[in-house]
Design an enzyme around this catalytic site. Structure first.
Site, short mmCIF file in Angstrom:
data_model
loop_
_atom_site.label_atom_id
_atom_site.label_comp_id
_atom_site.label_asym_id
_atom_site.label_seq_id
_atom_site.Cartn_x
_atom_site.Cartn_y
_atom_site.Cartn_z
N CYS A 57 44.33 44.43 23.49
CA CYS A 57 44.42 45.47 24.52
C CYS A 57 45.85 45.55 25.06
O CYS A 57 46.57 44.55 25.09
CB CYS A 57 43.45 45.18 25.65
SG CYS A 57 43.40 46.50 26.89
N ASP A 109 46.62 45.86 28.07
CA ASP A 109 46.61 45.29 29.42
C ASP A 109 47.78 44.29 29.61
O ASP A 109 47.98 43.38 28.79
CB ASP A 109 45.27 44.57 29.64
CG ASP A 109 45.05 44.21 31.10
OD1 ASP A 109 44.05 44.68 31.66
OD2 ASP A 109 45.85 43.44 31.66
N ARG A 153 48.15 41.87 31.43
CA ARG A 153 47.80 40.46 31.68
C ARG A 153 47.44 39.71 30.40
O ARG A 153 47.27 38.49 30.41
CB ARG A 153 46.63 40.39 32.68
CG ARG A 153 46.93 41.02 34.01
CD ARG A 153 45.67 41.28 34.80
NE ARG A 153 44.81 42.25 34.12
CZ ARG A 153 43.60 42.62 34.55
NH1 ARG A 153 43.11 42.10 35.64
NH2 ARG A 153 42.90 43.51 33.88
N HIS A 197 39.22 41.46 26.07
CA HIS A 197 39.34 40.61 27.27
C HIS A 197 38.36 41.06 28.34
O HIS A 197 38.09 42.26 28.47
CB HIS A 197 40.78 40.62 27.80
CG HIS A 197 41.21 41.93 28.37
ND1 HIS A 197 41.23 42.17 29.73
CD2 HIS A 197 41.61 43.08 27.78
CE1 HIS A 197 41.65 43.41 29.93
NE2 HIS A 197 41.88 43.99 28.77
N CYS A 203 38.32 44.30 31.32
CA CYS A 203 39.08 45.34 30.62
C CYS A 203 38.81 46.69 31.27
O CYS A 203 37.67 47.17 31.30
CB CYS A 203 38.68 45.37 29.15
SG CYS A 203 39.62 46.59 28.18
ZN ZN Z 1 41.84 46.00 28.39
#
Ligand code: ZN
Length: 209
Positions: free
Chosen positions: A41, A43, A45, A97, A100
């Protein structure tokens, strides 16, 4: 955030890399032979190399919203084909994750404009596993489970590709489904039996004899 900080960080990073090995970047420039293709992803993090302790040259990476592998996404298809056919990676990892945002958005009745067709890939995962998911009354647990099922379905989408099927058959390339738990930092192997998955879907998705 001061962007100049990034360039300062870069200078420090160069120093740290060349301290023990003055030819570090010279060698890095010679070429790549990563063993793993990581599909994860976008993302901020979920830092692919960082969380796995991987160094430059060790990981071929593709990231998008909610780690989706779509058959008509030229970007994902190109990355996977290049990694499997030319770099000859031995492992393809689809890593989702918990927490998400993309998966969460696909569970809500909300018009998100251009994101609608993208997130519909995840709504399709929900539909395929509706009975299992609807049986989970705790919303957080249902959300977590959809994250896991999305990893599994996107990994199956990887297996549907001709180059991947060939690499599995000819040189034993492996597919893996993992989840990163942001709240603990733990990387979890979902231990999906892709040999079994392959047997189950090949009747329909086999692309060559
Ligand atoms: Zn995500």
């Amino acid at each position: 955030m001061e962007l100049s900080k990034i360039f300062e960080n870069n200078e420090k990073w160069i120093q740290s890399k060349t301290q023990g090995d003055p030819n570090y970047f010279e060698n890095l420039a010679k070429g790549q032979k990563p063993d793993v293709l990581y599909i994860g992803c976008s993302d901020s993090r979920v830092t692919a190399e960082d969380l796995m302790g991987m160094q430059p040259g060790e990981l071929f990476v593709h990231r998008n919203v909610a780690n989706v592998v779509n058959a008509i996404d030229l970007n994902a298809q190109s990355v996977i084909n290049y990694a499997v056919k030319y770099l000859e990676v031995n492992h393809v990892v689809v890593c989702g994750h918990y927490s998400c945002g993309g998966v969460k958005a696909a569970m809500e009745a909300k018009d998100l404009g251009i994101l609608n067709p993208w997130l519909r890939n995840i709504r399709d995962v929900y539909r395929a596993h509706k009975d299992e998911l609807n049986a989970i009354s705790d919303e957080q647990k249902r959300y977590d489970r959809l994250v896991e099922l999305n990893v599994k379905e996107q990994a199956i989408n990887v297996v549907k590709m001709a180059a991947v099927q060939r690499a599995i058959r000819k040189r034993g390339m492996q597919i893996h489904g993992w989840v990163f738990d942001i709240s603990s930092g733990k990387l979890i192997d979902l231990k999906i039996d892709f040999k079994k998955v392959l047997e189950d879907i090949m009747e329909i998705y086999r692309l060559e004899d």
